[in-house]
Design a protein around this motif. Structure first.
Motif, PDB file in Angstrom:
ATOM      1  N   TRP A  74      -2.042  -1.178   3.182  1.00  0.00           N
ATOM      2  CA  TRP A  74      -2.960  -2.093   3.874  1.00  0.00           C
ATOM      3  C   TRP A  74      -2.549  -2.307   5.332  1.00  0.00           C
ATOM      4  N   MET A 152       3.239   2.387  -3.469  1.00  0.00           N
ATOM      5  CA  MET A 152       2.420   3.475  -3.995  1.00  0.00           C
ATOM      6  C   MET A 152       0.935   3.253  -3.654  1.00  0.00           C
ATOM      7  N   PRO A 153       0.116   4.305  -3.783  1.00  0.00           N
ATOM      8  CA  PRO A 153      -1.305   4.204  -3.436  1.00  0.00           C
ATOM      9  C   PRO A 153      -2.078   3.136  -4.219  1.00  0.00           C
ATOM     10  N   ASP A 154      -1.553   2.669  -5.366  1.00  0.00           N
ATOM     11  CA  ASP A 154      -2.252   1.611  -6.108  1.00  0.00           C
ATOM     12  C   ASP A 154      -2.111   0.248  -5.435  1.00  0.00           C
ATOM     13  N   SER A 155      -1.315   0.165  -4.365  1.00  0.00           N
ATOM     14  CA  SER A 155      -1.066  -1.061  -3.598  1.00  0.00           C
ATOM     15  C   SER A 155      -0.443  -2.177  -4.427  1.00  0.00           C
ATOM     16  N   LYS A 156       0.197  -1.812  -5.547  1.00  0.00           N
ATOM     17  CA  LYS A 156       0.868  -2.790  -6.405  1.00  0.00           C
ATOM     18  C   LYS A 156       2.296  -2.370  -6.752  1.00  0.00           C
ATOM     19  N   THR A 157       2.505  -1.084  -6.927  1.00  0.00           N
ATOM     20  CA  THR A 157       3.798  -0.574  -7.368  1.00  0.00           C
ATOM     21  C   THR A 157       4.656  -0.211  -6.159  1.00  0.00           C
ATOM     22  N   VAL A 173       6.285  -4.212  -9.672  1.00  0.00           N
ATOM     23  CA  VAL A 173       4.837  -4.132  -9.820  1.00  0.00           C
ATOM     24  C   VAL A 173       4.257  -5.507  -9.508  1.00  0.00           C
ATOM     25  N   LYS A 176      -1.052  -8.589  -7.986  1.00  0.00           N
ATOM     26  CA  LYS A 176      -2.332  -8.413  -7.305  1.00  0.00           C
ATOM     27  C   LYS A 176      -2.222  -7.290  -6.282  1.00  0.00           C
ATOM     28  N   GLU A 177      -3.212  -6.437  -6.236  1.00  0.00           N
ATOM     29  CA  GLU A 177      -3.243  -5.333  -5.278  1.00  0.00           C
ATOM     30  C   GLU A 177      -3.198  -5.863  -3.842  1.00  0.00           C
TER      31      GLU A 177
END
Length: 191
Positions: A74, A152-157, A173, A176-177
């Motif tokens: 982000w 990571m690309p999931d914006s959480k991990t 983890v 929330k993203e």
């Protein structure tokens, strides 16, 4: 100047071409620090510094050995505090010799438990806006020597570790993203 031990850079573009944006630079020393400049590239490829400052860590009681340099999906900067006094060697060789410098830097006694976190840097403004960076220490990610965080690309991990001796790879983890403030709590299933 804080020290002469730069460690990593984090570039946060503010336009689609990547021709301007914020460049954060970590300084791995005690007290720690991060410099921020706003840079812009002209049509001939030459970069110019528009503005610059040291990031103000007063809201989180200062910083310690800013290491690692990563950028979140982000577009914020993620710096890490390496070698907080969490083991005997780091207490003796790192914290004790820096106590006076930390007190002078903060204007008050420093608490060693305020250091050893991943820290997110969120820039204010743009070329025509005031200077400033919002600083968020992510306490939910734990307190220990950190470096090399990668969201990571999931914006959480987030995976991170440290390049010191006897260190391991960690995984965090977020609940929330795009927000590393809270982690997912895993409940044990009963039979």
């Amino acid at each position: 100047s804080l020290c002469n031990t730069p460690d990593g850079n984090m570039f946060l573009p503010t336009d689609e071409t990547g021709a301007e944006g914020y460049l954060y630079s970590n300084y791995e020393c005690s007290p720690g620090g991060v410099g921020r400049i706003y840079i812009k590239q002209d049509d001939k490829g030459k970069w110019a510094v528009i503005e610059g400052e040291m990031v103000d860590f007063a809201s989180v009681n200062g910083a310690w050995n800013n290491c690692n340099a990563s950028v979140t999906p982000w577009n914020t900067a993620l710096t890490s505090e390496e070698y907080p006094p969490d083991v005997a060697d780091e207490w003796k060789s790192g914290w004790l010799p820096a106590v006076d410098a930390m007190k002078q830097h903060l204007g008050k006694d420093a608490n060693p438990y305020d250091y050893g976190y991943n820290v997110e840097l969120i820039p204010a403004g743009g070329e025509d806006a005031p200077l400033g960076t919002e600083v968020k220490k992510h306490y939910a990610m734990g307190r220990f020597s950190k470096e090399m965080a990668s969201v990571m690309p999931d914006s959480k991990t987030v995976y991170f570790g440290d390049d010191g001796t006897d260190r391991i790879l960690y995984k965090f983890v977020a609940a929330k993203e795009g927000d590393l403030t809270y982690k997912i709590l895993i409940k044990k299933m009963s039979d």
